[in-house]
Design an enzyme around this catalytic site. Structure first.
Site, short mmCIF file in Angstrom:
data_model
loop_
_atom_site.label_atom_id
_atom_site.label_comp_id
_atom_site.label_asym_id
_atom_site.label_seq_id
_atom_site.Cartn_x
_atom_site.Cartn_y
_atom_site.Cartn_z
CG ASP A 9 -14.68 11.75 -20.40
OD1 ASP A 9 -14.81 12.87 -19.63
OD2 ASP A 9 -14.76 11.63 -21.73
CG ASP A 11 -19.64 15.27 -22.26
OD1 ASP A 11 -20.80 15.82 -22.99
OD2 ASP A 11 -19.29 15.76 -21.31
CG ASP A 170 -13.26 10.50 -25.01
OD1 ASP A 170 -13.42 11.18 -24.05
OD2 ASP A 170 -13.95 11.26 -26.24
#
Length: 221
Positions: A9, A11, A170
């Site tokens: 991922d 961001d 995250d």
């Protein structure tokens, strides 16, 4: 034989983009005459869930309806694109860890819910785009995470096969994407949610990028 592949991922996983994202959302609220509604620290977790999530949070605080989110979203993208790397930095050790994976023969790619053009621009300006063999954004395919199709595309375009891959992320979106694709997820603990991501029951937790090599080896060999 296809290579083992690690997909990231963007961001909140590879880079701390929260301050630039919050600034873009606040520009929308300022334009509406309300001032800066979101806090760059307290609301960082929402920033990592995307532009619409930030606008929704701010609009809820202001008592504005969902139509305001749709109306302001293009302006948010415009503001963010113009200031995409003012405060954004890669997380400590990320670049070095990715370099070690590449040197060890792993394929490396990105699967993000950031629009692809913005992701390409950001990675290029940060000087790290060439580290990744693939980059799939929110609009590369007709669907986005947690649908597994973007993840599968990221793996295949990096030269790998899904059965020998994992996702580093995250949020619950990343965990759900990995689950839908039938692969392990490794969630970082140095974001705004800290070790609370353990509640999402990922196959692994990553406290720092210095530990990435060992975690990847444990999960996919």
């Amino acid at each position: 034989m296809s290579i083992k592949t690690v997909i990231f991922d963007l961001d909140g996983t590879l880079a701390d983009t929260s301050k630039d994202l919050i600034a873009a959302a606040n520009a929308c609220f300022v334009r509406l005459g309300h001032g800066a509604v979101l806090d760059p620290v307290a609301d960082a977790a929402t920033a990592f869930r995307g532009g619409r999530a930030m606008l929704s949070l701010g609009c809820d605080r202001l008592g504005l309806g969902p139509e305001a989110v749709d109306r302001e979203y293009p302006y948010l993208l415009e503001c963010y694109g113009a200031n995409i790397d003012r405060h954004t930095v890669m997380y400590p050790g990320a670049v070095e860890a990715i370099g070690r994976l590449r040197a060890a023969g792993y394929g490396v790619g990105i699967c993000t819910n950031k629009p692809a053009a913005l992701a390409e621009t950001l990675m290029t300006r940060l000087g790290v785009r060439d580290l990744f063999a693939s980059l799939i954004g929110a609009d590369t395919l007709p669907v986005r995470k947690p649908d597994p199709a973007p993840y599968v595309a990221a793996v295949e375009r990096a030269g790998g096969e899904v059965a020998r891959s994992l996702l580093v992320g995250d949020t619950i979106t990343d965990r759900d994407t990995a689950r839908a694709a039938g692969v392990p997820s490794l969630l970082i603990t140095f974001g705004p949610d800290g070790r609370k991501v353990a509640d999402l029951s990922p196959e692994g937790l990553l406290d720092r990028y210095d530990d990435l090599d060992a975690a990847v080896a444990r999960l996919i060999g």
